[in-house]
Design a protein around this motif. Sequence first.
Motif, short mmCIF file in Angstrom:
data_model
loop_
_atom_site.label_atom_id
_atom_site.label_comp_id
_atom_site.label_asym_id
_atom_site.label_seq_id
_atom_site.Cartn_x
_atom_site.Cartn_y
_atom_site.Cartn_z
N ALA A 1 -4.76 8.93 -9.44
CA ALA A 1 -5.42 10.22 -9.15
C ALA A 1 -5.65 10.36 -7.64
CB ALA A 1 -6.74 10.30 -9.91
N ASP A 2 -6.08 9.27 -6.98
CA ASP A 2 -6.29 9.35 -5.54
C ASP A 2 -4.99 9.65 -4.81
OD1 ASP A 2 -8.92 8.78 -5.98
OD2 ASP A 2 -8.71 6.62 -5.59
N LEU A 3 -3.91 8.99 -5.26
CA LEU A 3 -2.62 9.24 -4.62
C LEU A 3 -2.17 10.67 -4.86
CD1 LEU A 3 -0.11 8.43 -3.13
CD2 LEU A 3 0.75 7.34 -5.21
N MET A 4 -2.31 11.16 -6.12
CA MET A 4 -1.88 12.54 -6.39
C MET A 4 -2.72 13.54 -5.62
SD MET A 4 0.78 12.48 -8.12
CE MET A 4 0.84 14.26 -8.23
N GLU B 1 1.28 -6.77 -5.25
CA GLU B 1 1.29 -5.82 -6.37
C GLU B 1 0.40 -4.63 -6.03
OE1 GLU B 1 1.27 -7.01 -10.79
OE2 GLU B 1 -0.82 -6.44 -10.37
N LEU B 2 0.84 -3.45 -6.51
CA LEU B 2 0.08 -2.22 -6.30
C LEU B 2 0.06 -1.45 -7.62
CD1 LEU B 2 -1.38 -0.19 -4.44
CD2 LEU B 2 0.88 0.81 -3.94
N LYS B 3 -1.13 -1.21 -8.16
CA LYS B 3 -1.29 -0.46 -9.41
C LYS B 3 -1.58 1.00 -9.09
CE LYS B 3 -2.84 -4.27 -12.35
NZ LYS B 3 -3.88 -4.77 -13.28
N LEU B 4 -0.68 1.86 -9.54
CA LEU B 4 -0.87 3.30 -9.38
C LEU B 4 -1.13 3.89 -10.76
CD1 LEU B 4 1.88 4.16 -6.73
CD2 LEU B 4 -0.55 3.76 -6.38
N GLY C 1 0.84 -1.19 0.00
CA GLY C 1 0.00 0.00 0.00
C GLY C 1 0.88 1.24 0.00
N TRP C 2 0.25 2.38 0.08
CA TRP C 2 1.02 3.63 0.04
C TRP C 2 0.57 4.55 1.14
CZ3 TRP C 2 -2.14 7.76 -0.30
CH2 TRP C 2 -3.38 7.61 -0.94
N GLU C 3 1.44 5.46 1.46
CA GLU C 3 1.10 6.56 2.36
C GLU C 3 1.98 7.75 1.99
OE1 GLU C 3 3.90 6.21 6.31
OE2 GLU C 3 1.93 5.24 6.35
N LYS D 1 5.40 10.94 -13.76
CA LYS D 1 6.37 9.99 -14.29
C LYS D 1 6.48 8.75 -13.41
CE LYS D 1 10.25 12.32 -12.03
NZ LYS D 1 10.50 11.25 -11.06
N ASP D 2 6.00 8.86 -12.15
CA ASP D 2 6.10 7.72 -11.24
C ASP D 2 4.88 6.82 -11.30
OD1 ASP D 2 8.61 8.49 -10.08
OD2 ASP D 2 7.54 10.11 -9.06
N ALA D 3 3.92 7.14 -12.16
CA ALA D 3 2.75 6.28 -12.30
C ALA D 3 3.16 4.95 -12.91
CB ALA D 3 1.68 6.96 -13.14
N GLY D 4 2.48 3.88 -12.49
CA GLY D 4 2.79 2.57 -13.03
C GLY D 4 2.34 1.48 -12.07
N THR D 5 2.82 0.27 -12.31
CA THR D 5 2.49 -0.90 -11.49
C THR D 5 3.72 -1.30 -10.70
OG1 THR D 5 0.86 -1.67 -13.09
CG2 THR D 5 1.67 -3.27 -11.48
#
Length: 1643
Positions: A1316-1319, A1307-1310, A1232-1234, A1288-1292
């Motif tokens: 968009a949610d992360l940005m 796996e985490l798909k961004l 996941g991300w934070e 540029k950091d978007a990706g899987t």
Amino acid sequence: MSLPFYQRNHEHYDRSYRHKALTSTVSQYQKETKSKSALYAQGSTAYARGSAAYRHASAAAFSLDSSAAYSHSSSAYDLESAAYSYGSTAYDHSAAHRLKNSNLMIEDQSYKMSPKAKRAKQNLISEDKENEAIDYSVPIFTGRHVNISGITDTEEERIKESAAYVAQRNLFATGEGISVSKVAKTTSEEEHHEKKSRKVAIRESAERVAMKKTLEETQAFHKKLNQDKLLHPPEFIIEPRSHTIWEKENVKFHCSVAGWPAPRVTWYKNNVPIDVQTHPGKYIIESRYGLHSLEISTCEFDDTAQYRASAMNVKGEVSVYASLVVKRYKGEIDESLLRARNLSMSLGLGVTPHGYASRFDISFVDKFDVAFGREGETMSLGCTVVITPDIKRFKPDIEWYRNGVLITPSKWVQMHWSGEHASLTLTHANKEDEGLYTLRVTMGDYYEEYSGYVFVRDADAEIPGAPGAPLDVQCLDANKDYVIVSWKQPAVDGGNPILGYFIDRCEVGTAHWTQCNENPVKFARFPVTGLIEGRSYIFRVRAVNKAGVSLPSRVSEPVAALDPADRARLKSHPSAPWTGQIIVTEEEPAEGVVPGPPTDLQVIESTKNYVVLSWKPPGQRGHEGIMYFVEKCVAGTEDWQRVNTEIPVKSPRFAVFDLAEGKSYCFRVRCCNSAGIGEPSEATEATVVDDKLDIPKAPGRIMPTRNTDTSVVVTWTEPPDAKELVGYYIESSVEGSGRWEPCNNNPVKGTRFVCHGLSNGEKYIFRVRAVNAAGLSEFSQDSEPIEVKAAIGGGLLHAAPSPPYDIVVLESVRDSMVLGWKQPKVTGGVEITGYYVNYREVVDGVPGKWKEANIKAVTERAYRIENLKENMVYQFQVAAANLAGVGTPSQPSEPFKCEEWSIAVPGPPHDVKCTEVRKDSLVLLWKEPVYSGRSPIVGYYVDMKETEAKEEHWRSVNEKPLQKKFLKISGLTQGVSYVFRVRATNQAGVGKPSDVTDAVVAETRPGTKEVVVDVDDNGVISLNFECDQMSPDSKFVWSKNYEPIEDDSRLTIDTKGGKSKVSFKDLGEDDLGIYSCIVTDTDGVSSSHTIDEEEMKRLLALSHERKFPTVPLASELAVEILEKGEVRFWLQAENLSGNAKANFVFNDKEIFNGEKYKMKVDQKTGLVEMIMDKLEDKDEGTYTFQLQDGKATNQSSLVLIGDVFKKLRDEADFQRKEWHRKQGPHFVDKLGWEVTDECNVMLKCKVANIKKETHIVWYKDDREIMVDEEHDFKDGVCTLLISEFSKKDAGTYEVILKDDRGKDSSELKLKDTAFADLMNEVCRRIALSATDLKIQSTAEGIRLYSYVTYYVEDLRVGWVHNDTQIKFTDRVKTGVTGEQIWLQINEPTPQDKGKYIMELFDGNTAHKKTVDLSGQAFDEAFAEFQRLKQAAIAEKNRARVLGGLPDVVTIQEGKALNLSCTVWGDPAPEVSWLKNEKSFVSDANCILKFESGKNVSFSITNVSTHDSGKYSIVVKNKYGTETSDVTVIVTPVSGHTDTVQGHNQNNKTVSKKKKTMTASKRKEGEKKDFIKQHVEEIIATEETPDPNEIPAVETEKDVKSKQQAAKKTEEKTAVAEMVPQPTESLDSQGKKPLEKATLDKPH
């Protein structure tokens, strides 16, 4: 082993086997005989039909022999002497040695002194004193009456036996006559006296001479041993005399003591030291020149006691006793005592032993109260006994009981009777002494008792936190080499659970204690083996917890290791006296007889630690003694193993240890003797090694009730299925304190206990735990809090009731009247038994004499007085009576005329009372009028009003007349006082109202309880009511519809203590109604319960459920998936007994425990479960669990078919795979991300089952991400930090864990929405990091700016001016420079004033920052803008050197030097040169050129050493001046002349110097020495910009860019290095920009 504290300070049991303890016992024995002799001499009356003669000479002889002789020689045992004689202090040393070393004591054969004098010679005492018994005789001590020591049951008997034997030895040694008395069984028999023959007298005389000679020799021998002849033990020359005096008189005891050093004398009262300071003026103690006295002033009853004077010095201690009896004049006896005598139930007529009828009244005065003590202390109980009439010849029997068991004197308990005062002293209190002590005084056929409780608390533990000492150690089932020791667990565990107990043993006659068990045992019984046959042992027990070991218990009574048959034979046929040992003899063995098998082998006790076997010896064993071998085997096998392989056992008892807990064993026994080993016995049934006796469950229903101001009665119910209960421990705690204190330290039997020693007014809660040999139960639930105060009548003497009141006439006829009245307000603490009515005539207002209307008390509060005179006026008064007597009569009533009532309406109802008073209701009861009027009564009206309201405020409660004689009145106001009255009505109308009730306050009193309906397990329906405010005379009175229940055929009433229960035999319609219960002699305790049709149906349904019960389920059958993918079916019952069982059914077929199904039933938790490893297609169907517990049954089913089954199966498969995955490294939390506080994005996941060799690899879009640092897996979290996250950091992203056990990935798909949610979150964090808006003036205008952590394009920025969105132009524009977001206002005007808002929109929310650009803020910013604008113009146009000149040039002599640079300025600058700060102009050698207004050159055709120096170029115009320096170093070298040129292309030389210097550090080291000779100082020159890059004034510079520009223009140093080059100039070599000045060497 050190002795416990109480053994160090007190004579303990095991010391009594030493010669000193025996000496003091013999001395005490002689003193007792002396005191008894004196008692009979003073107070006993010998009654006989024939005249009795008393022999003075024999009595005097015995007095010398049996009292003074032994007490005088009490110090002889200090020298290990074991005998006594008159005037001597020593005895035969060899006899003493035999006494000391004997292992066993002689058992006592209870001898009692005859209270009757024998017929003997006439003495010299006058005939007038024949009523006084001079002395009594001692039975002859012979060997036939002596039992073998060590096999008696009490210490006292053994010591008395030893003392009796020594006394017999002394009697033979004194030379006095010996008499034999035979006590007549009836008073009519003649007394006999056996006279000694002359031959016997001569033999005894010879023995006395020989004994006297031996004693003299022994005494002389011990005098030689005494090194200090001046030291002497204390000796009383004059002993204190007993006194009998009247009250208020003074008494003085005198005594004189000899000894050296001078003895110290201490006075005791009932063995308690007398403290003069605590009783000032009461006691006066004096000691002058060896004469000691104790004076007691103004004696009272309490001073009746036994007084002791004790003298002590370094040589020993000796005591003497005297009694004081204080009498009271008969005329001054308290009235309360007389009243108590009149009411005493002990009065009666009986026949005394004197042959005449007597009536005795026995009363107790100055009674002992509840006593509290601590282990090791001395406690004394005393009571004065008053007996009337006082017959001198007839003395009472005084007996003391503890918990109903007669107490006999011992070293622990001493008793004394002075004639009027009885006392009991506990010389060394132990918890075994706790209990109810009863003093019984018997006179002929009559006796009276008085009881008081004694509490003994634990002594302070030597180790803080250690438990209390165990108690009541007993020896059971003793045999030749085996005994079972039992004890009781202590109440105090020291705050930590007791881990077990250690058992110690000690052989009698020694002081060595041996621990019997290595590990603590929890069971309160333990078999001790390995005893030596014929020897006696004592035992003690110690408790242990984690804090330490407790103090030892009081030692047990000694027990001898003997066969029970031998013990019985020795008791019935005792051996010779005082042999000092037990001689065990056996018959001659019969050879060749192999013993048969033992019989009746059984397991008599089984615990987790041991199994005890018992059997009977075989019938075939010959005459030889036999022994036994014990064998064991695991149940179901025939692998027999001998348990006692080394030594066979002698007893038919054996304890088998070291068995595996939970396993089943069988046992058998073989006999053996010299002929061989016999056949084995039959094996026992399989025995499971476990505690057969369970720890009891907690008691229930703890009910405290008030008793006195300092005590509470606690009752409880016995725990279910309790076995072998020893008793109960009760604890109390002040409510809210959390601190529990034991109420008893000796387990009490029964389910009721009075807890004493509580604080009056405090609220206490109580709890109880049960005790058996297995241990202590859990504590019961805490009771309800109860305030400690006396119950109604509790703790007080009953008194007569107060007067009745409100006398009214209920009916009047010609010659009789019916009176009614109200019950007294004070009943006197007991129930009123009746009333007495008096009346008198009143003639012309003058009352006459009172006359009794009734001789027998009437129980109703209505009474008809007959035989009155018509038309005569009468007054009446009523007196109430109870057990205490008749109370004061009431005040005379109003005058009433006796006449025939002729009114048509009814008379007043009577006996109106309120019950069941609550905060908003009550029930009113009344009785119908005695006079009903001319027609029958048809109903009643109830009126009410507030107590303080006026008469006109009476209002009727009911509109229609009531047929019943009770009414529940609701709607009352809490706290308001009310009064009520009732009126009867008939056809003629409404009659007179009844008397008004007493005022009643509508309130629910604390502790009020209601009638509770209950249905027990057998379906019996009952109504239950409890009361905790009962007095001893309170009763439960049940009624139906407020009428007494007379027909008991439909119900039964059971009352126990403070609880009463009405049980219905067969509840039906006939039982419908209101059931109420009133508790008499209380403050209105009452309640009721209504059974109507609906309630009856509910109760019958519940009763049917209880009769035919079902197993209650806490949860129905459910299914769940376990961690390994197993399928668990389970249900839970609320409770199951140990006999509960379950059947498991699948699709109507029973399934059983096996490989596929794992079934389990846990009776303790009620959990029933079945586990399947895997679900298959054939497992689809219906599952049923069937429960049976006794007669209760239940079942629950679960249907698993179709989609439900498939879903469950898929979930089980998935869980199984998951479990396998988790066997290697795996992810607990997926990737996941934070967003961090620094606005960076952190990818994180939580992992588990990681080891050192586990690797982690990160991927983005299937390309591995190289990570510099290795993961340390701290806290099981792996992270990947992405700074300044953007599109540029978007990706899987994917992370993989792997090692030799397997791998796992996450796996985490961004992308798209996820990205968009992360940005949005990144933008939100960036927006939150924005600083407040600040104002900055620039050369172009005014700039508003704010800093963020970093900027991304997704963060949309908007500006608002005065609530209007700003439209950007060339003058007003916005932008971002690095982390700065700004708004530039070029050439600001006053219209630019106002409020500016910067809006940062993160995709969801707009974040705003505000600044006010107006007023002073605008003025200051605008002024600064003007200043910076002028400065920028000047800076732009000033003269400057743009670049081309190096800092230092090193050149060889004879070479050509060419330097060039570019200058700039507007207007064009003036150029001049300086050499060593002096003006310098062009000449033939040095050519200076300035061309095109910007190109400057400097050339020296032939360099010489004179050309070395500092050269400066100075450029100047009207905006400023700038100087640039170059240092030329010429080295003298011969050779060719090369040219070094400085070109204008070298504009980047300075800016690259730092890198050049860094790259050429190696060359610097080589040239260091060379340069050092010529360069003393390195001059840094300012950076010169490229003239082709003439800068315009930047409009986007801020503070940070200025700082960076300033940093870049720091002064630096450039050194021209000497390198080999061709002779051409640098221009001919391609005009490479000059970074270093180089020197060409010739080839």
